[in-house]
Write a protein that holds these residues in place. Structure first.
Motif, short mmCIF file in Angstrom:
data_model
loop_
_atom_site.label_atom_id
_atom_site.label_comp_id
_atom_site.label_asym_id
_atom_site.label_seq_id
_atom_site.Cartn_x
_atom_site.Cartn_y
_atom_site.Cartn_z
N SER A 68 41.52 53.78 96.44
CA SER A 68 40.24 54.46 96.66
C SER A 68 39.70 54.09 98.03
CB SER A 68 39.24 54.04 95.58
OG SER A 68 37.94 54.52 95.87
N ASP A 69 38.96 55.03 98.64
CA ASP A 69 38.26 54.75 99.89
C ASP A 69 36.87 54.17 99.66
OD1 ASP A 69 40.34 55.67 101.47
OD2 ASP A 69 39.60 57.73 101.47
N THR A 70 36.46 54.13 98.41
CA THR A 70 35.13 53.64 98.07
C THR A 70 35.08 52.12 98.14
OG1 THR A 70 34.77 55.54 96.62
CG2 THR A 70 33.32 53.65 96.31
N LEU A 71 34.02 51.60 98.73
CA LEU A 71 33.73 50.17 98.67
C LEU A 71 32.83 49.91 97.46
CD1 LEU A 71 32.93 49.61 102.45
CD2 LEU A 71 35.01 48.92 101.24
N TYR A 72 32.86 48.67 96.99
CA TYR A 72 32.02 48.30 95.85
C TYR A 72 31.25 47.04 96.19
CZ TYR A 72 34.41 51.85 93.15
OH TYR A 72 34.89 53.05 92.70
N VAL A 73 29.96 47.05 95.86
CA VAL A 73 29.05 45.96 96.18
C VAL A 73 28.49 45.39 94.89
CG1 VAL A 73 26.92 45.31 97.35
CG2 VAL A 73 28.41 47.04 98.36
N SER A 74 28.54 44.07 94.74
CA SER A 74 27.85 43.43 93.62
C SER A 74 26.48 42.98 94.10
CB SER A 74 28.65 42.24 93.08
OG SER A 74 28.80 41.23 94.05
N GLU A 75 25.49 43.21 93.27
CA GLU A 75 24.12 42.76 93.54
C GLU A 75 23.79 41.62 92.59
OE1 GLU A 75 22.13 46.86 95.23
OE2 GLU A 75 21.96 46.45 93.08
N ARG A 76 23.15 40.61 93.13
CA ARG A 76 22.93 39.39 92.39
C ARG A 76 22.28 39.60 91.02
NH1 ARG A 76 18.45 34.82 93.82
NH2 ARG A 76 19.16 33.22 92.37
N ALA A 77 21.39 40.58 90.92
CA ALA A 77 20.66 40.78 89.68
C ALA A 77 21.56 41.22 88.54
CB ALA A 77 19.55 41.82 89.89
N GLY A 78 22.75 41.80 88.86
CA GLY A 78 23.64 42.20 87.79
C GLY A 78 24.14 43.63 87.86
N ARG A 79 24.15 44.20 89.05
CA ARG A 79 24.62 45.58 89.20
C ARG A 79 25.82 45.62 90.15
NH1 ARG A 79 19.05 45.84 89.87
NH2 ARG A 79 17.93 46.79 88.10
N VAL A 80 26.71 46.59 89.88
CA VAL A 80 27.81 46.92 90.78
C VAL A 80 27.62 48.35 91.22
CG1 VAL A 80 30.30 47.20 91.04
CG2 VAL A 80 29.40 45.31 89.66
N ARG A 81 27.59 48.55 92.54
CA ARG A 81 27.35 49.89 93.08
C ARG A 81 28.51 50.32 93.97
NH1 ARG A 81 21.98 51.59 92.64
NH2 ARG A 81 20.47 49.95 92.12
N PRO A 82 28.91 51.60 93.88
CA PRO A 82 29.88 52.12 94.83
C PRO A 82 29.22 52.40 96.17
CG PRO A 82 29.17 53.87 93.36
CD PRO A 82 28.47 52.61 92.89
N MET A 83 29.99 52.30 97.22
CA MET A 83 29.49 52.60 98.56
C MET A 83 30.49 53.53 99.24
SD MET A 83 28.57 49.98 101.71
CE MET A 83 26.90 49.61 101.19
N THR A 84 30.02 54.67 99.68
CA THR A 84 30.89 55.67 100.30
C THR A 84 31.38 55.19 101.66
OG1 THR A 84 29.02 56.77 101.36
CG2 THR A 84 29.62 57.52 99.13
N PRO A 85 32.40 55.83 102.23
CA PRO A 85 32.89 55.42 103.55
C PRO A 85 31.82 55.48 104.65
CG PRO A 85 34.54 56.76 102.47
CD PRO A 85 33.32 56.82 101.60
#
Length: 393
Positions: A68-85
């Motif tokens: 995948s070209d998508t990056l993924y970010v974890s946020e300390r509070a407890g969420r995982v978000r995709p990040m586009t190119p």
């Protein structure tokens, strides 16, 4: 808010203190010779800058997903978000805010994907006491199936700091898990040198082969699989491994281990010498290359390849070995920073010996972790929310 997570990961325990700027190098380890590439430049001929490309809510890690070209970010509070190119954050694919505690150094600390991209691994702390959980989720296309959650590992935590929390898929395909010594100051429970406990260690497990009543198997080659310690343990004698990484060129393992009152350290465990299997990194007998409270370096223990004093920071944040296309001259340099000082730094090694070091002009605030994109370009994350790419100055 930013101060909570990492100042506890530094030497600022109940009995510690911190400061600010210099540089000290140290000795040992043994690594295979690294081939210099045509593009690689001496570190003193390179300068870089930090370009903010994105923003998240207290990001703790940024990773790629295979295929995948998508990056993924974890946020300390407890969420995982995709990040586009183009660095736009999407809606969470995981939201476990109600299952995560964020006191002191706690929170959703890291994420990782399986080599085929079909499994998401999370490392986080749960209420009420911040105990560690490592969980696996099945990816359903680009989404996560919440019902697929499988708890791989649960580790009790005696104090609110020194959680470690880094998880990495190694070049062997197994899952490596970094855990701090459990907290307080000076490792009062003596976890670092106790191979029968999981705290103060880097663990190595096979998350795909449940065995022996556990949700994971013990890979061949684990040093204590036959006895003498917990079979999950790969390396021990760590205080708080605040990020580690594998060199993509030769599979060497680089570890940034946060110090107590005086010294921060970088450890190098060469793949050619076993990749650190059974390595003792000295804590709490040693703080970097220095005796801690009258201790002596245990027989055979590995001393760091680099250290710096608290005249120059307070809490090391590792780290990636650069192999990107954006600043090709940096190839082979291990990049790191310090939470208090904020300067981007680099070292290089050959045959296990330090050959170069550099403090770049680029600085940031509350820098906590590094990440890479699909081109192996490097990024630095700030607890203030900024996501910065390392660019040519």
């Amino acid at each position: 808010m930013a101060v909570l997570l990492v100042l506890a990961s530094c030497g600022d325990d109940d009995d510690g203190n911190s400061s600010a700027p210099t540089t000290e190098g140290s000795t040992t380890s043994g690594s295979e010779e690294t081939t210099t590439t045509a593009q690689q430049l001496p570190l003193d001929q390179i300068d870089v800058k930090l370009t903010q490309v994105g923003q998240a809510d207290t990001p703790t890690s940024l990773v790629t997903r295979p295929g995948s070209d998508t990056l993924y970010v974890s946020e300390r509070a407890g969420r995982v978000r995709p990040m586009t190119p183009d660095f736009q954050l999407g809606d969470p694919i995981v939201d476990i805010v109600d299952e995560v505690v964020t006191n002191s150094e706690q929170g959703l600390l890291d994420l990782e994907f399986s080599p085929d991209g079909n499994t998401l691994y999370l490392s986080y702390n749960v209420p009420p006491d911040g105990d560690t959980r490592i969980a696996a989720y099945t990816m359903n296309g680009d989404t996560v199936d919440p019902a697929s959650r499988r708890e791989l590992l649960a580790v009790d935590q005696p104090f609110p700091n020194h959680k470690g929390g880094d998880i990495e898929i190694g070049p062997d395909g197994f899952l490596y898990i970094g855990l701090g010594d459990g907290g307080a100051g000076g490792d009062p429970l003596q976890n670092g040198q106790n191979t029968n406990v999981l705290l103060g260690k880097i663990l190595r497990i096979d998350p795909t082969q449940p065995a022996g009543g556990k949700q994971y198997g013990i890979p061949p080659g684990n040093p204590f699989a036959g006895g003498g310690g917990a079979p999950e343990v790969w390396a021990y004698g760590l205080r708080n491994p605040w990020r580690y990484t594998f060199d993509p060129r030769n599979d060497d393992l680089w570890i940034a281990d946060v110090g107590q009152d005086q010294w921060e350290e970088i450890d190098l465990l060469p793949a050619a010498s076993g990749g650190g299997a059974g390595a003792n990194l000295g804590w709490n007998k040693m703080e970097a290359t220095h005796s801690y409270q009258g201790g002596t370096n245990p027989d055979g223990a590995v001393l760091p390849i680099f250290e710096y004093s608290h005249d120059d920071g307070c809490s090391i944040s590792g780290g990636v070995v650069y192999s990107g296309t954006n600043v090709p001259g940096l190839t082979g340099a291990y990049l790191f920073t310090d939470f208090c000082n904020g300067s981007l730094r680099a070292v290089r090694a050959e045959n296990g010996a330090l050959t170069e070091q550099r403090v770049f002009s680029a600085t940031g605030t509350d820098l906590i972790a590094f990440g890479e994109d699909n081109d192996a370009n490097a990024y630095v994350l700030s607890l203030d929310g900024g996501i910065y790419r390392i660019d040519p100055a």
